[in-house]
Design a protein around this motif. Structure first.
Motif, PDB file in Angstrom:
ATOM      1  N   GLY A  63      30.480  28.549  24.475  1.00 48.07           N
ATOM      2  CA  GLY A  63      29.838  29.393  23.469  1.00 48.07           C
ATOM      3  C   GLY A  63      30.395  29.154  22.083  1.00 48.07           C
ATOM      4  N   LEU A  64      31.708  28.975  21.954  1.00 45.54           N
ATOM      5  CA  LEU A  64      32.301  28.712  20.641  1.00 45.54           C
ATOM      6  C   LEU A  64      31.824  27.395  20.049  1.00 45.54           C
ATOM      7  N   THR A  65      31.563  26.429  20.898  1.00 50.36           N
ATOM      8  CA  THR A  65      31.078  25.142  20.360  1.00 50.36           C
ATOM      9  C   THR A  65      29.614  25.215  19.941  1.00 50.36           C
ATOM     10  N   LEU A  66      28.842  26.121  20.522  1.00 53.93           N
ATOM     11  CA  LEU A  66      27.413  26.201  20.205  1.00 53.93           C
ATOM     12  C   LEU A  66      27.121  27.135  19.032  1.00 53.93           C
ATOM     13  N   ILE A  67      27.924  28.159  18.823  1.00 54.96           N
ATOM     14  CA  ILE A  67      27.677  29.101  17.731  1.00 54.96           C
ATOM     15  C   ILE A  67      28.140  28.478  16.422  1.00 54.96           C
ATOM     16  N   PRO A  68      27.252  28.378  15.418  1.00 56.30           N
ATOM     17  CA  PRO A  68      27.645  27.736  14.147  1.00 56.30           C
ATOM     18  C   PRO A  68      28.556  28.637  13.327  1.00 56.30           C
TER      19      PRO A  68
END
Length: 622
Positions: A63-68
């Motif tokens: 999730g941290l990698t996908l949320i800008p």
């Protein structure tokens, strides 16, 4: 088999090139794998919690990698997998270094908040499962088995495998510990194992709560260990003792086995496996009573030597060798004792509540009743035996019999250790405690091989000889049994004495002198010398020792250490045997050699001067 890794190890251990050895060691190998399988139990029980934690961690990182997010200048920025993994690692572990590499946006903080609560739930689930695992019975058993097997495998000195830590096992354990002998304990009762951990033994005692019927547990306990010196089957279950005897005979036929039983059929089945020593306390008590009837001093000496170090000198009883005896209780014990008494020519009347059609001299009735006592002839009897399997009944029978005939010589059977104080108050003349009889018998056979041989010779030596030996032991060692040990006169054990022994002048009295003052005798008594298989009991001080003789001694620990110095230190040996003081250390021997050399040079100088003086006198004469 449920665990594929364990199955792999089982197949790996089956080496066809070593089939005979594998068949001999198969059970110990299986037990060893089971003992080392604790890690597999942890992984199996923690599989679900670990999966939950890994899933929460992976979703949080993804999730941290996908949320800008945004960088410092407001430009769009996304976390890489490494940065996200690094952030979640210190966040989930509650370390918290802060947001990186730039402050998070509201969306990122919302996701991190959700991840934090999820990881808290995951950790709570994992920690709870881990605590439940540690408290579980299966894990504690596996851990105990693993630790026990490691402790046994690390033993580097001979030890005894003691199966059963009841009263008999405890008595033997304390006697062996006093002698410095190591042992390993197995017992089915966990409370007894816990009590052993609290006992004050000099050495560490590996112990395991396990079923003696399982050969694998015996394998883990060191049955296959080369240091295992013998097996003792001392449980209260005759079937378990039979299983231990059978397992030891099949896996280690060369090991000595001593087993306890009160059943003749079980004893016969034990004898079918090799040549174990089977101890029946009822039969042994009858044999001892027969010796006491003929030779009270001999019986006293034998009982004292079998009791173990520190045992007080027992009183010298005098059971009546003539007259009629009354036996109450015709079970296994009563049957054995009745046969022994009748073999000595004594008339025995049996009191039993139920009729015994095939037995002579039976009075049917309850032994507490005065009418039954009268019909049994207790008032005219000389001996009375209370031999039931109930301590309360035995105490009541003794009280009733003494009320009728206060002069009776009374023998009784004590079944429970808790009744010891009650029988002590009754002042019974001869008390059978099966656990103590077995313990004394086993100690006599294992304390030192010479002690058992000596005890076999004592009855044939006569009561007067036994009384004299008792007087010598009391004069030298006191009223408590000292240590018993043996000396074999070989180069490995007595390196300083070999030349003295070969001279033919090695008298025993010269050896048993105090290294500090040779005019004093050591407080030691020589019980026996074994030479070429022949026994010489109670050797005198002028007895001449020879190489390969074996000497059985009794004395205090200090006397044993002092005698040990004579056996291995040349200077001590020289002083004890001749009274001369010689240097003991290398430095003193070197200085003594230099002094002798200087004295030799001075003597030569004096001789040279003497020759010169004679020459001058000759010249003057001419």
């Amino acid at each position: 088999m449920g665990n594929p890794l364990l199955a792999f190890w089982f197949r790996f251990l089956q080496d066809d090139d070593e089939l005979p050895r594998r068949m001999q060691r198969w059970i110990p190998l299986v037990s060893s794998v089971q003992a080392s399988a604790t890690i597999f139990l942890i992984l199996r029980r923690m599989r679900a919690p670990l999966i939950v934690l890994i899933t929460i961690f992976a979703v949080s990182v993804l999730g941290l990698t996908l949320i800008p997010g945004q960088d410092g200048e407001g430009n769009p920025h996304r976390l890489g997998f490494f940065d996200a993994f690094y952030f979640m690692s210190y966040t989930a572990s509650t370390i918290g270094f802060g947001e990186l590499p730039y402050p998070f946006t509201q969306e990122q903080r919302l996701w991190v908040t959700i991840s934090i609560y999820l990881t808290v739930i995951g950790w709570a689930y994992a920690i709870g499962s881990l605590l439940a695992l540690f408290q579980g019975r299966a894990f504690r058993q596996a851990r105990a088995l693993q630790q026990f097997s490691h402790r046994v495998a690390r033993m580097r000195e001979p030890f005894l495998l003691l199966v059963g830590y009841g009263r008999t096992g405890e008595l033997l354990a304390r006697s062996f510990d006093a002698m410095g002998r190591r042992f390993v304990v197995i017992d089915a009762d966990p409370d007894r194992i816990d009590a052993l951990d609290l006992a004050s033994y000099h050495a560490d005692v590996p112990a395991l709560a396990a079923d003696a019927h399982n050969p694998g547990h015996l394998g883990v306990a060191g049955l296959a260990n080369p240091q295992c010196d013998g097996v003792l089957a001392l449980t209260n279950d005759d079937e378990a003792n039979l299983a231990v005897t059978m397992t030891a005979a099949l896996l280690r036929p060369e090991l000595p086995v001593i087993a306890r039983t009160i059943s003749q059929s079980i004893g016969s089945r034990m004898q079918a496996f090799g040549s174990p020593t089977v101890v029946d306390p009822f039969d042994r008590f009858g044999d001892h009573l027969r010796i006491a009837l003929r030779a009270p001093a001999t019986y006293q000496l034998m009982m004292w030597l079998e009791s173990g170090p520190g045992a007080p000198l027992p009183s010298r009883g005098s059971p009546p060798a003539e007259g009629r005896w009354v036996m109450c209780g015709y079970g296994r014990f009563g049957r054995h004792l009745t046969e022994d008494l009748r073999a000595e020519g004594l008339d025995v009347t049996i009191v039993e509540p139920k009729p015994l059609p095939d037995v002579e001299g039976v009075v049917v009735g309850d032994g507490f009743e005065p009418a039954v006592m009268k019909r049994a002839g207790v008032a005219e009897a000389v001996g009375f035996v209370a031999g039931t399997d109930n301590d309360t009944s035995n105490l009541s029978l003794i009280a009733a019999a003494r009320r009728v005939n206060p002069d009776l010589w009374v023998a009784a059977r004590q079944n429970r250790p808790t009744s010891e104080s009650l029988f002590a108050v009754m002042e019974v003349d001869a008390l059978l405690v099966p656990t103590e009889v077995v313990a004394h018998e086993v100690f006599a056979q294992l304390a030192t091989p010479l002690l058992w041989r000596f005890l076999q010779e004592v009855p044939a030596l006569g009561d007067r000889w036994a009384a004299g030996m008792l007087d010598r032991m009391v004069d030298h060692c006191g009223q408590e049994l000292p240590l018993l040990w043996k000396i074999r006169f070989v180069a490995e054990e007595t390196p300083t004495l070999m030349a003295w022994l070969a001279s033919g002048q090695a008298r025993l009295g010269d050896l048993l002198r105090d290294p500090d003052d040779r005019d004093e005798e050591l407080p030691v008594v020589a019980l026996m010398v074994l030479r070429d298989g022949e026994c010489v009991p109670g050797p005198a001080d002028d007895f001449v020792l020879d190489c390969d003789d074996e000497l059985l001694l009794c004395g205090e620990a200090g006397a044993r250490r002092a005698l040990g110095m004579t056996l291995v230190v040349d200077a001590t040996r020289e002083y004890v045997l001749t009274g001369r003081h010689v240097p003991a250390s290398w430095a003193w021997r070197r200085m003594a050699a230099l002094r002798h050399r200087d004295e030799g040079h001075r003597d030569e100088g004096h001789r040279d001067e003497g020759h010169r003086d004679e020459g001058h006198r000759d010249e003057d004469h001419w």
